[in-house]
Every structure is written in C-alpha cells, then in structure tokens.
Design a protein around this motif. Structure first.
Motif: not given
Length: 485
Positions: A391-400, A410-419, A424-429
C-alpha cells in the motif's frame, strides 16, 4: 457443450451448467444440489459426499474435511487433528482399520471431490460428451501455483479446465453485474462453514476492480456448535447426562443441530430427534427459529464486524454501497441475511440465487460467455499484469490517505485532495509504503485550512511521480521517488 461451473468449498461442492440460456444446478445421486466436501476411508471402502458425512460422527479419525483451506497452506492444522505434513506434502493420517493407517494428500482429496463432480456431470450429459470443459472458482488470494495445482486435480478427474476464476468475480457474474448493471459499488459477503470473506468491488463499464478484501477463519459451523451446546444443556437438565463427555454422542448432536439449522432457514420450528444419544437414552425436542436466532445473535454480530472494516479499508462509506451479494450456506438464515443487510442501509440485497450455489452459478455464466465468443483456453492466453504489492499512502498534517491499494496495477494514476490545517506552522508531507516513510518534504508558507491537491503516477518502471499543489501557493512538490515496487 458450453461448459460447467464448479465450486469446491470447505463444507460443500456444487456444479452448475447453462444450456439454451437456462441455468441448471446439477443434483447428485441423492437428489441434493450441493454435495458435502467430505471423504471417509474405512478398511474396505471409501465414501464421498453424503455417505461420508453420515459416517463422520462415528469415524472422525477416518474422515477428510476442510480440504480447500488446507490446499493453499504448507502447515498442519490445529483444527483438524488428523492433518500432518509428510515429506513436505500436507495430508491426512487416517485410521482405516485396527492398527492400520493411511496417508492421503490434500491434493488427492480435492481430486476425489472433482471425480464426484465429474460423475454428476457425466450423468447429466448421459455420457455422450467426449470432454467436459469447466471453469473452477477459487479464493481471490490464491497464488498462481495454487491455481495450477487445483487445475491439475480437476484434469486428473477428467475435466478440461478453461479457466480458474476468483470467487468474488463469479459471485458478481451470477447476478450479471457488469452486464445488466454496468456501473456500481458491490460488497460480496461470503460465510461458509469455517471461513468468512468480505470483498468490496467497484464495477466500471463491466470492469471489476477489487478495492479491499478481508478473510477470517470462522463461519457457520460456530452457529451449529452454539445450537448443539444448547441441546446438550437441555438433555443434561432432563436426564442428568452430558453428551459432551462422549465425542461420539456430541458428534451425533452436532449432526442433528446442523440439520435443524437448515430446516429453520425455511421453517419457523424444527423437531430434533437423536436415537440413543447418550447411554441408550433417546432425545426429542423442538427448536423455534426465534429461539435459535436469539442464541446466535451475538455471534452473528461478530461475523458481521468485518463488513465495516472492509468498507473503510477500501475508502468507502456504508451508504455508498449499491449492491450486496450474499454467498455461503450460512446465509440461508433469514436473520443472518437481515443482520448483514442492516449494515448497508442503501444497498440492494441480491439473494434470488441460493447462497450456497452462487459461486458455481457464476462460474457457469463465465463458461457460457467463453463458449459464445469462442474462447477455449484462457489459462494459456492470459496476460500477466504487473502489480504493486504494498500500500502507498500520503500523510499530511493529521491526515493519512491511501493513494494506491495493494495489488494496484502498474502503471496507475491517482488524484486526491487532502485537508491542510497548518496552524501557522510548517508541516511535513510523507509518502509511505506499508507505513514506512519513503519520501518526506516539509510544507511551508501554505495557507491554513486549505486543500492540497495531490497527483501520483505509478510508472511502468516502478518509479512514483509526485505532484503536490495548493491554490494559494501553487506547486509545492514535484518529485520522482525511485523503485517503489
């Protein structure tokens, strides 16, 4: 001849056929549309199907059962004490007489069950056909090697195997999902005697895409045991004798409980009678459907719990499920059907095909389709498709958020919107593979409480192309992560 659809289950086997657009589920020599997946070896005879089931309580150490679950494993079973591994081959160490033992491999047992299906097919065709083409339904997670072994077992029995199809796909085909209904989200709930499978499938223009799947080693046999224990308590209260102290007596009670359970699927009450249950005492009582459903209510709720887990794993909600297909003999119980349906408020319950015949019927539908378009051997014309095993996942702020499910092509394409809250602070993606971070980038100067648009391209060479952007900042990340798979 268009071909047969065959399902070898842990508890029962079924064979179906379509002729002149009319479906037939073929009865065995006892007139039943399903055949118990049991084999008993005694000193001078071998029994298959119903005769084996009738002898199983008296000769448990001479009986082969649960063979499908054992087929894809390489270890002995704690549930079946007669199962051992001998010279790297898993099988049954059976007692066939006084001080006589016989080792029978699981593969040989499956072959014998196919021979029984071949007898039924031959009787149906009147022995007039030179060959009997078939499609075999197998579990979704079986490997190529397991499918090939199953194919060989069927061929040794006399069939010509056109294809091995997944049980999920054949369940959909039984109701012509993808043909009559070209687009929908479908949940397939299968509860057999000893196994439970839940699959979430998205159907788009007739193409099946499995979004998630969950399997458990529990099933309807537990409901039978609950009823048998209830009957044992009643017998003990009446006669001060406990049939559970004797394996033979409790085996008789389990058989009676199973028969009663089947009757209660269609009737409001069932009469239970066991001759000489314990120390020569006969047992006779009545069980109502209401009493039985009350006894098993808690266990049915537990059997239903993987439904929500499967839906969440696939990234859906219960209200988004359009169709519900129920599969397996345990689902003949009206109370069980309703308990499953209650978990999916907007889903249409598909139950016109008997639950323990659905998989074989779907396999027969596929055999008819192949005959109509002239395909004679899909096994030799199959095209391998590369897949992403993790599984491939994206973690941004408190969202996984899951980007690609396991086994994504393979190949595959995915497009998502993450809140993105930010505060006011930098956050890792972070990009994770099975929760292990494989790429990380700190996001700064991003407006709080906005959405980040994420695009991912899983390339043919295994690289993962990433693009993250926001309305306020524009492009935030453009990167290629090498060799994801």
């Amino acid at each position: 001849m268009k071909g047969f659809g065959i399902h070898i289950g842990n508890t029962t086997c079924c064979i179906a056929y379509i002729k002149d657009d009319k479906l037939d589920v073929l009865p065995n020599d006892a007139g039943d549309r399903t055949t118990p997946s049991m084999i008993t070896y005694l000193e001078n005879e071998m029994n298959v199907g119903l005769p084996a089931k009738q002898r199983a309580a008296r000769f448990p150490r001479s009986t082969m059962t649960n063979m499908k679950s054992l087929f894809a494993t390489r270890q002995d079973s704690k549930l079946v004490p007669t199962v051992i591994v001998e010279n790297g081959t898993i099988g049954f160490q059976l007692v066939v007489g006084e001080d006589k033992h016989l080792f029978v491999s699981v593969d040989k047992g499956i072959e014998i069950l196919f021979q029984k299906m071949y007898e039924i097919a031959t009787h149906f065709a009147g022995g007039s056909e030179k060959e009997y083409p078939c499609i075999i339904a197998v579990p979704l997670g079986w490997s190529v090697d397991d499918r090939q072994r199953m194919k060989k077992c069927a061929e040794k029995a006399g069939f010509r195997v056109l294809q091995t199809a997944s049980e999920s796909a054949t369940s959909l085909l039984a109701y012509k999902i993808g043909d009559i209904v070209p687009n929908c989200t479908c949940l397939i709930y299968r509860c057999g005697g000893s196994t439970l499978d839940v699959s979430l499938v998205r159907v788009s223009n007739g193409l099946y895409s499995v979004k998630s799947s969950i399997s458990r080693n529990e099933g309807g046999d537990q409901l039978t045991k609950i009823l048998a224990n209830f009957l044992a308590d009643e017998f003990r209260q009446r006669y001060k004798l406990d049939p559970r102290e004797s394996k033979r007596s409790f085996g008789k009670l389990l058989s009676a409980a199973e028969q009663s359970k089947h009757i209660l699927s269609t009737m409001n009450s069932s009469h239970v009678f066991v001759e000489s249950l314990c120390e020569g005492v006969d047992f006779s009582t009545n069980v109502s459907r209401a009493r039985f459903e009350m006894l098993v209510q808690t266990h049915i709720s537990r059997l239903c719990s993987p439904i929500q887990e499967c839906i969440e794993k696939g990234g859906f909600t219960a209200g988004a499920i359009d169709k519900l297909i129920i599969v397996g003999g345990s689902l003949r119980m009206p109370g069980f059907q309703q308990a499953v349906k209650d978990r999916l408020p907007n889903a249409e319950l598909l139950s016109s095909v008997s639950p323990d015949e659905v998989i074989a019927v779907g396999a027969a539908q596929q055999a008819a389709i192949m005959a109509d378009i002239g395909l004679t051997d899909v096994l030799n014309s199959a095209v391998p498709v590369s897949c992403l095993p993790e599984k491939i996942s994206l973690k941004v702020d408190l969202t996984d958020v899951t980007v690609f499910e396991p086994y994504a092509p393979v190949p595959s394409f995915s497009q998502i919107n993450v809140p993105y809250r930010g505060n006011g602070l930098p956050k890792p993606a972070q990009i994770c593979k099975n929760n292990e971070v494989i790429f990380e980038k700190t996001l700064s100067d991003v407006q709080d409480n906005t959405d980040i648009s994420a695009r991912f391209l899983l390339q043919r060479d295994g690289h993962l192309a990433i693009s993250l952007s926001s309305e306020s900042k524009g492009e935030l990340v453009r990167e290629i992560v090498p060799f994801v798979r």
